[in-house]
Design a protein around this motif. Sequence first.
Motif, mmCIF file in Angstrom:
data_model
loop_
_atom_site.group_PDB
_atom_site.id
_atom_site.type_symbol
_atom_site.label_atom_id
_atom_site.label_comp_id
_atom_site.label_asym_id
_atom_site.label_seq_id
_atom_site.Cartn_x
_atom_site.Cartn_y
_atom_site.Cartn_z
ATOM 1 N N ILE A 270 -24.804 -2.521 -5.139
ATOM 2 C CA ILE A 270 -25.979 -3.268 -4.678
ATOM 3 C C ILE A 270 -25.539 -4.567 -4.016
ATOM 4 N N ALA A 271 -24.577 -5.245 -4.667
ATOM 5 C CA ALA A 271 -24.070 -6.496 -4.093
ATOM 6 C C ALA A 271 -23.424 -6.240 -2.740
ATOM 7 N N ALA A 272 -22.743 -5.093 -2.618
ATOM 8 C CA ALA A 272 -22.007 -4.778 -1.392
ATOM 9 C C ALA A 272 -22.893 -4.135 -0.329
ATOM 10 N N SER A 273 -24.176 -4.001 -0.617
ATOM 11 C CA SER A 273 -25.130 -3.492 0.375
ATOM 12 C C SER A 273 -26.154 -4.561 0.735
ATOM 13 N N ASP A 274 -25.976 -5.764 0.211
ATOM 14 C CA ASP A 274 -26.928 -6.866 0.464
ATOM 15 C C ASP A 274 -28.344 -6.484 0.080
ATOM 16 N N VAL A 275 -28.476 -5.857 -1.074
ATOM 17 C CA VAL A 275 -29.802 -5.452 -1.554
ATOM 18 C C VAL A 275 -30.225 -6.396 -2.689
ATOM 19 N N PRO A 276 -31.421 -6.964 -2.584
ATOM 20 C CA PRO A 276 -31.886 -7.891 -3.624
ATOM 21 C C PRO A 276 -32.519 -7.156 -4.799
ATOM 22 N N ILE B 90 -16.576 -8.942 3.620
ATOM 23 C CA ILE B 90 -16.384 -9.753 2.402
ATOM 24 C C ILE B 90 -16.373 -11.243 2.760
ATOM 25 N N ASP B 91 -15.751 -11.586 3.887
ATOM 26 C CA ASP B 91 -15.782 -12.994 4.331
ATOM 27 C C ASP B 91 -17.229 -13.457 4.504
ATOM 28 N N GLY B 92 -18.048 -12.563 5.048
ATOM 29 C CA GLY B 92 -19.468 -12.904 5.224
ATOM 30 C C GLY B 92 -20.166 -13.091 3.886
ATOM 31 N N LEU B 93 -19.835 -12.204 2.922
ATOM 32 C CA LEU B 93 -20.411 -12.358 1.582
ATOM 33 C C LEU B 93 -20.087 -13.736 1.015
ATOM 34 N N TYR B 94 -18.840 -14.147 1.194
ATOM 35 C CA TYR B 94 -18.425 -15.428 0.602
ATOM 36 C C TYR B 94 -19.027 -16.619 1.340
ATOM 37 N N LYS B 95 -19.359 -16.438 2.613
ATOM 38 C CA LYS B 95 -20.129 -17.491 3.299
ATOM 39 C C LYS B 95 -21.506 -17.621 2.649
ATOM 40 N N LYS B 96 -22.079 -16.453 2.307
ATOM 41 C CA LYS B 96 -23.376 -16.461 1.618
ATOM 42 C C LYS B 96 -23.244 -17.184 0.277
ATOM 43 N N TYR B 97 -22.159 -16.918 -0.453
ATOM 44 C CA TYR B 97 -21.975 -17.574 -1.744
ATOM 45 C C TYR B 97 -21.792 -19.085 -1.571
ATOM 46 N N ASP B 98 -21.158 -19.484 -0.470
ATOM 47 C CA ASP B 98 -21.035 -20.925 -0.202
ATOM 48 C C ASP B 98 -22.406 -21.551 -0.019
ATOM 49 N N ALA B 99 -23.270 -20.857 0.711
ATOM 50 C CA ALA B 99 -24.628 -21.381 0.917
ATOM 51 C C ALA B 99 -25.368 -21.461 -0.416
ATOM 52 N N ILE B 100 -25.136 -20.485 -1.272
ATOM 53 C CA ILE B 100 -25.779 -20.487 -2.599
ATOM 54 C C ILE B 100 -25.266 -21.676 -3.419
ATOM 55 N N ARG B 101 -23.974 -21.952 -3.312
ATOM 56 C CA ARG B 101 -23.415 -23.127 -4.010
ATOM 57 C C ARG B 101 -24.071 -24.414 -3.503
ATOM 58 N N GLN B 102 -24.315 -24.469 -2.209
ATOM 59 C CA GLN B 102 -24.940 -25.658 -1.622
ATOM 60 C C GLN B 102 -26.364 -25.856 -2.120
ATOM 61 N N LEU C 290 -19.862 1.408 2.125
ATOM 62 C CA LEU C 290 -18.570 1.959 2.563
ATOM 63 C C LEU C 290 -18.192 1.349 3.907
ATOM 64 N N ARG C 291 -17.029 0.714 3.952
ATOM 65 C CA ARG C 291 -16.497 0.166 5.208
ATOM 66 C C ARG C 291 -15.022 0.542 5.227
ATOM 67 N N ILE C 292 -14.752 1.690 5.806
ATOM 68 C CA ILE C 292 -13.441 2.299 5.587
ATOM 69 C C ILE C 292 -12.346 1.633 6.412
ATOM 70 N N GLN C 293 -12.726 0.906 7.462
ATOM 71 C CA GLN C 293 -11.737 0.179 8.256
ATOM 72 C C GLN C 293 -11.432 -1.154 7.572
ATOM 73 N N PRO C 294 -10.168 -1.407 7.240
ATOM 74 C CA PRO C 294 -9.834 -2.639 6.502
ATOM 75 C C PRO C 294 -10.359 -3.918 7.156
ATOM 76 N N ASP C 295 -10.247 -4.006 8.481
ATOM 77 C CA ASP C 295 -10.706 -5.230 9.137
ATOM 78 C C ASP C 295 -12.216 -5.403 9.010
ATOM 79 N N GLU C 296 -12.920 -4.278 9.111
ATOM 80 C CA GLU C 296 -14.382 -4.343 8.990
ATOM 81 C C GLU C 296 -14.775 -4.789 7.579
ATOM 82 N N LEU C 297 -14.088 -4.221 6.574
ATOM 83 C CA LEU C 297 -14.405 -4.587 5.186
ATOM 84 C C LEU C 297 -14.063 -6.050 4.925
#
Lengths: 249, 352
Positions: B92-98, B223-235, B212-219
Amino acid sequence: MAVFHKTKDLTSKPFHYCPGCTHGIVHRLVAEAIEEFGVSEKTIGIAPVGCSVFAYDYFNFDMAEAAHGRAPAMATGIKRVHPDCLVFCYQGDGDLASIGTAETVHAACRGENITIIFINNGIYGMTGGQMAPTTIMGQKATTCPNGRSGINGYPIKICEMLATQEGTYYAERVSTHNVKQVLNAKRAIKKALKNQIDKKGFSIVEVLTNCPTNWHMSPQDSLKYIEEKVILYYPLGIFKDKDAEVKNA
Amino acid sequence: MARQLIKGNEAIAEAAVRSGCRYYFGYPITPQSEIPEYMSARLSEVGGTFIQAESEISAINMVYGAAAAGGRAMTSSSSPGISLKQEGISYIAASDVPCVIVNVMRAGPGLGGIQPSQGDYFQAVKGGGHGDYKLIVYAPSSVQEAADYTYKAFDVADKYRIPVMILCDGLLGQMMEGVELPPMRDLSALPKKDWALRGWDRNGPRRIINSLRIQPDELERYIDGLYKKYDAIRQNEIEVEEYLCDDAEIILAAYGIVARICKGAILKLRKMGIKAGLIRPITLFPFPEDTFAMHAEKGSVKKFVSVELSKGQMIEDVRLAIGGKKPVAFYGRTGGNVMNEDDVASFIAGGK
């Protein structure tokens, strides 16, 4: 006048399936059936984990990709939010009949108004040919290299099992080993989808398919193997159909 | 609105309904079974869906489906059941589902016991399932807060498209307190979810809910995008309570029900002439690091004491936050035992 066209409910992305594999045929049957019912815009599909994990790239619908074996549970959640959408799961044998057995059985027992297309090729294809819950006795796999025997336990019969459950509306096993069987498979898939459209309840079509790569056979020989061996353990036919029960009552 | 006497588990369930939750999937387990029991009756009154799933695993995947289809969906359980849900939570976390997940913690590990615990802090805050992801974790310390943060959790989940966990314990779930419940939401006023599955009408892109993001660069990009979201949550989302910290020489760190016990202990300590205070993280992720760091800088503060119903889990985040500037002691109980005010006060007064 065109006598045949590719269904608009499949994308133009080339299948990643191995040469000779019948997954592509079953994808086409499902997509054609949904197009023929005219409900493409109200359809949501759920892909499994296994060879058809990328089914969301091929089916031209809103799609979800479930965790291994959890497609019927995910479909349940989706269907409860959108009861007027056609919701189908496309699952392989490891996904549906091993790790997801509980989800399958209980979706049936709830009479969940969803349609499951169950691909039974008797092998874990994506991971390289390990024994599946449906590998037949004597069949070789990388985790039963001498052929499945009693030491490995016996293959599970999903349609027969679900037929014993009150909640199951329709359970049929079909095959893809020749043109006649493919056409019959399409009839069964259409019936399973129509049951949902008519709000009749849980319907499952088990489709016997091949795996030339991991069965280590030519495509022709693999189809012959279904006809001569697999069907002996997994006979084709309707195991439960509440429509018929109503008629016969 | 009038206050009413209500059990913690029922307050959570009613607050969820009032926040717009119309899809609940659960499985019985002590000490949270009042939540599915309440939901089974209540959701039918408001046209919602309750399913007693065949397992915790199915329940979280039903939540995944319902939330992916745009519904406000919730599941609840207690520690062993939450362990079973971790696979689904990761997806769920990896699909951006609330969605909202309630953990009414009981004592572990294993089947453990059925009495209160805070032994799932690591699981809730550090990931729980496989891979790099976070949940927003709220730790209410009263029945009122259990209702308020459950109500809020659905909004925050939708805002960031993230699973949100309400982390409370068997004591909070089972006790009754006076509560003012939040108002019933107008469902038509909830934010629209264009990303949610509904059937593709050939306008715009089709919707695919997938992890599923089978290409390493895509995944990696994902994940970098997820952590940007977490930074915003920290803010934006850190919540913390400071209690008598201004002149405190000893600062206790506690969350949930333990924080209330600590407040009583602090009053006793102050009568004994010991200047104690409390930092109570309300969000366990994001963790209120700056609050701890700020107090750690003060010359008047001599030490911190993390008080938990565990062998010491949140203490690791306390230590990280204060960066070695002050000593950090630990006091905790396990097995389902709960310390009282005197236990905490005598530990602190004993100077350990």
